[in-house]
Design a protein around this motif. Structure first.
Motif, PDB file in Angstrom:
ATOM      1  N   GLU A   1       1.828   2.097  -3.424  1.00 44.91           N
ATOM      2  CA  GLU A   1       0.704   2.636  -4.198  1.00 44.91           C
ATOM      3  C   GLU A   1       0.445   4.100  -3.863  1.00 44.91           C
ATOM      4  O   GLU A   1       0.037   4.882  -4.723  1.00 44.91           O
ATOM      5  CB  GLU A   1      -0.550   1.795  -3.933  1.00 44.91           C
ATOM      6  CG  GLU A   1      -0.435   0.361  -4.448  1.00 44.91           C
ATOM      7  CD  GLU A   1      -1.548  -0.537  -3.933  1.00 44.91           C
ATOM      8  OE1 GLU A   1      -2.347  -0.064  -3.081  1.00 44.91           O
ATOM      9  OE2 GLU A   1      -1.618  -1.699  -4.367  1.00 44.91           O
ATOM     10  N   ARG A   2       0.702   4.474  -2.623  1.00 39.61           N
ATOM     11  CA  ARG A   2       0.436   5.850  -2.192  1.00 39.61           C
ATOM     12  C   ARG A   2       1.604   6.783  -2.497  1.00 39.61           C
ATOM     13  O   ARG A   2       1.391   7.958  -2.842  1.00 39.61           O
ATOM     14  CB  ARG A   2       0.151   5.870  -0.693  1.00 39.61           C
ATOM     15  CG  ARG A   2      -0.095   7.270  -0.142  1.00 39.61           C
ATOM     16  CD  ARG A   2      -0.502   7.239   1.311  1.00 39.61           C
ATOM     17  NE  ARG A   2      -0.663   8.587   1.851  1.00 39.61           N
ATOM     18  CZ  ARG A   2      -0.986   8.874   3.104  1.00 39.61           C
ATOM     19  NH1 ARG A   2      -1.195   7.880   3.965  1.00 39.61           N
ATOM     20  NH2 ARG A   2      -1.108  10.124   3.507  1.00 39.61           N
ATOM     21  N   TYR A   3       2.829   6.258  -2.372  1.00 36.54           N
ATOM     22  CA  TYR A   3       4.022   7.104  -2.500  1.00 36.54           C
ATOM     23  C   TYR A   3       4.816   6.738  -3.749  1.00 36.54           C
ATOM     24  O   TYR A   3       4.690   5.646  -4.306  1.00 36.54           O
ATOM     25  CB  TYR A   3       4.907   6.954  -1.260  1.00 36.54           C
ATOM     26  CG  TYR A   3       4.263   7.453   0.007  1.00 36.54           C
ATOM     27  CD1 TYR A   3       4.300   8.799   0.362  1.00 36.54           C
ATOM     28  CD2 TYR A   3       3.607   6.567   0.864  1.00 36.54           C
ATOM     29  CE1 TYR A   3       3.701   9.263   1.524  1.00 36.54           C
ATOM     30  CE2 TYR A   3       3.002   7.013   2.028  1.00 36.54           C
ATOM     31  CZ  TYR A   3       3.046   8.364   2.352  1.00 36.54           C
ATOM     32  OH  TYR A   3       2.453   8.811   3.516  1.00 36.54           O
TER      33      TYR A   3
ATOM     34  N   LYS B   1       0.830  -1.209   0.000  1.00 39.75           N
ATOM     35  CA  LYS B   1       0.000   0.000   0.000  1.00 39.75           C
ATOM     36  C   LYS B   1       0.863   1.257   0.000  1.00 39.75           C
ATOM     37  O   LYS B   1       0.496   2.277  -0.596  1.00 39.75           O
ATOM     38  CB  LYS B   1      -0.933  -0.012   1.210  1.00 39.75           C
ATOM     39  CG  LYS B   1      -2.059  -1.037   1.115  1.00 39.75           C
ATOM     40  CD  LYS B   1      -2.887  -1.082   2.391  1.00 39.75           C
ATOM     41  CE  LYS B   1      -3.966  -2.147   2.307  1.00 39.75           C
ATOM     42  NZ  LYS B   1      -4.728  -2.269   3.593  1.00 39.75           N
ATOM     43  N   MET B   2       2.014   1.177   0.656  1.00 39.94           N
ATOM     44  CA  MET B   2       2.917   2.318   0.676  1.00 39.94           C
ATOM     45  C   MET B   2       3.408   2.642  -0.735  1.00 39.94           C
ATOM     46  O   MET B   2       3.507   3.811  -1.126  1.00 39.94           O
ATOM     47  CB  MET B   2       4.105   2.026   1.596  1.00 39.94           C
ATOM     48  CG  MET B   2       4.947   3.247   1.929  1.00 39.94           C
ATOM     49  SD  MET B   2       6.412   2.821   2.923  1.00 39.94           S
ATOM     50  CE  MET B   2       5.641   2.168   4.406  1.00 39.94           C
TER      51      MET B   2
ATOM     52  N   GLU C   1       4.030  11.743  -2.133  1.00 37.83           N
ATOM     53  CA  GLU C   1       2.864  10.998  -2.574  1.00 37.83           C
ATOM     54  C   GLU C   1       2.762  11.064  -4.093  1.00 37.83           C
ATOM     55  O   GLU C   1       3.216  12.022  -4.728  1.00 37.83           O
ATOM     56  CB  GLU C   1       1.597  11.573  -1.923  1.00 37.83           C
ATOM     57  CG  GLU C   1       1.561  11.372  -0.423  1.00 37.83           C
ATOM     58  CD  GLU C   1       0.184  11.617   0.183  1.00 37.83           C
ATOM     59  OE1 GLU C   1      -0.796  11.690  -0.589  1.00 37.83           O
ATOM     60  OE2 GLU C   1       0.092  11.712   1.419  1.00 37.83           O
ATOM     61  N   ARG C   2       2.162  10.045  -4.651  1.00 36.91           N
ATOM     62  CA  ARG C   2       2.011   9.997  -6.119  1.00 36.91           C
ATOM     63  C   ARG C   2       0.990  11.010  -6.590  1.00 36.91           C
ATOM     64  O   ARG C   2       0.070  11.348  -5.868  1.00 36.91           O
ATOM     65  CB  ARG C   2       1.597   8.601  -6.558  1.00 36.91           C
ATOM     66  CG  ARG C   2       2.666   7.531  -6.310  1.00 36.91           C
ATOM     67  CD  ARG C   2       2.278   6.219  -6.944  1.00 36.91           C
ATOM     68  NE  ARG C   2       3.231   5.160  -6.645  1.00 36.91           N
ATOM     69  CZ  ARG C   2       4.370   4.941  -7.303  1.00 36.91           C
ATOM     70  NH1 ARG C   2       4.715   5.734  -8.309  1.00 36.91           N
ATOM     71  NH2 ARG C   2       5.184   3.954  -6.959  1.00 36.91           N
TER      72      ARG C   2
END
Length: 215
Positions: A28-30, A25-26, A214-215
């Motif tokens: 995907e978020r960053y 998940k990290m 973050e992305r």
């Protein structure tokens, strides 16, 4: 700027399982890429580990992982079958290990093409998430497909290139120890090891210091 880290990880480690989805998940978020580095379980690297450890170690570990799974809201049940064939009563490791080498070689083959992290996450959910007979039927094939891979191709590579894959797995362990640790899960970022599923927030804090966005 994309940051990069390596995650040293074992299919037999319940703590690795508890860390995997959170690290995924990290990513995907960053703006972060984590390369999976599978390593041999302790039962393979140090077969006498369980026999020479404190008698309370195994019981406490089971209690702790079940408590953590509840706290983190991550499903967990004892694997059936266990990736390592072991007599829990005597802690004796069997000489016959029909599961773990296939998992390791397929995991390293997946890592070769940049899908190791996804493969580990999907397969560990089968092993530790309550799927009985995870090694039977099409469970593994579907997990590989969810990770963007073909299990038949991974199995073929695992057989065809077993010696080279085993050398890569051994090199992963050497790299982990060179980074300053020996256990899993360990994230290594810019040469700094973060051992344990309870160091994820600390690893994130360090990466943010180094410009993680973050992305």
């Amino acid at each position: 700027m994309t940051l990069h880290a390596d995650l040293y990880w074992s299919f037999r480690s319940p703590y690795s399982y508890l860390a995997t989805s959170r690290y995924r998940k990290m990513t995907e978020r960053y703006d972060l890429e984590i390369a999976l580095k599978p390593v041999y379980p302790l039962a393979i690297r140090e077969p006498d580990f369980f026999e020479r450890n404190h008698p309370n170690w195994l019981g406490y570990t089971f209690r702790d992982i079940m408590r953590l799974s509840e706290y983190l809201d991550i499903p967990m049940k004892p694997p059936k079958p266990d990736p390592i064939v072991q007599d829990i009563a005597t802690r004796k490791i069997s000489d016959d290990q029909p599961y773990v080498y296939r998992l390791l070689r397929c995991g390293q083959a997946a890592a070769r093409c940049g899908r190791g992290f996804a493969f580990a996450d999907e397969v560990s959910q089968l092993i530790w998430g309550g799927t009985e007979g995870w090694d039977e039927g099409d469970h593994l094939a579907q997990a590989a497909e969810r990770a963007g891979l073909d299990l038949a191709e991974l199995d073929a590579e695992a057989v065809r290139d077993a010696e080279a894959l085993d050398a890569e797995l051994a090199a992963n362990q050497d790299a982990l120890e060179a980074a300053g640790h020996w256990g899993v899960p360990t994230l290594v970022f810019e040469g700094e090891p973060f051992f344990g599923q309870d160091r994820i927030d600390v690893a994130l804090w360090r990466m943010k210091q180094k410009g993680l966005e973050e992305r």
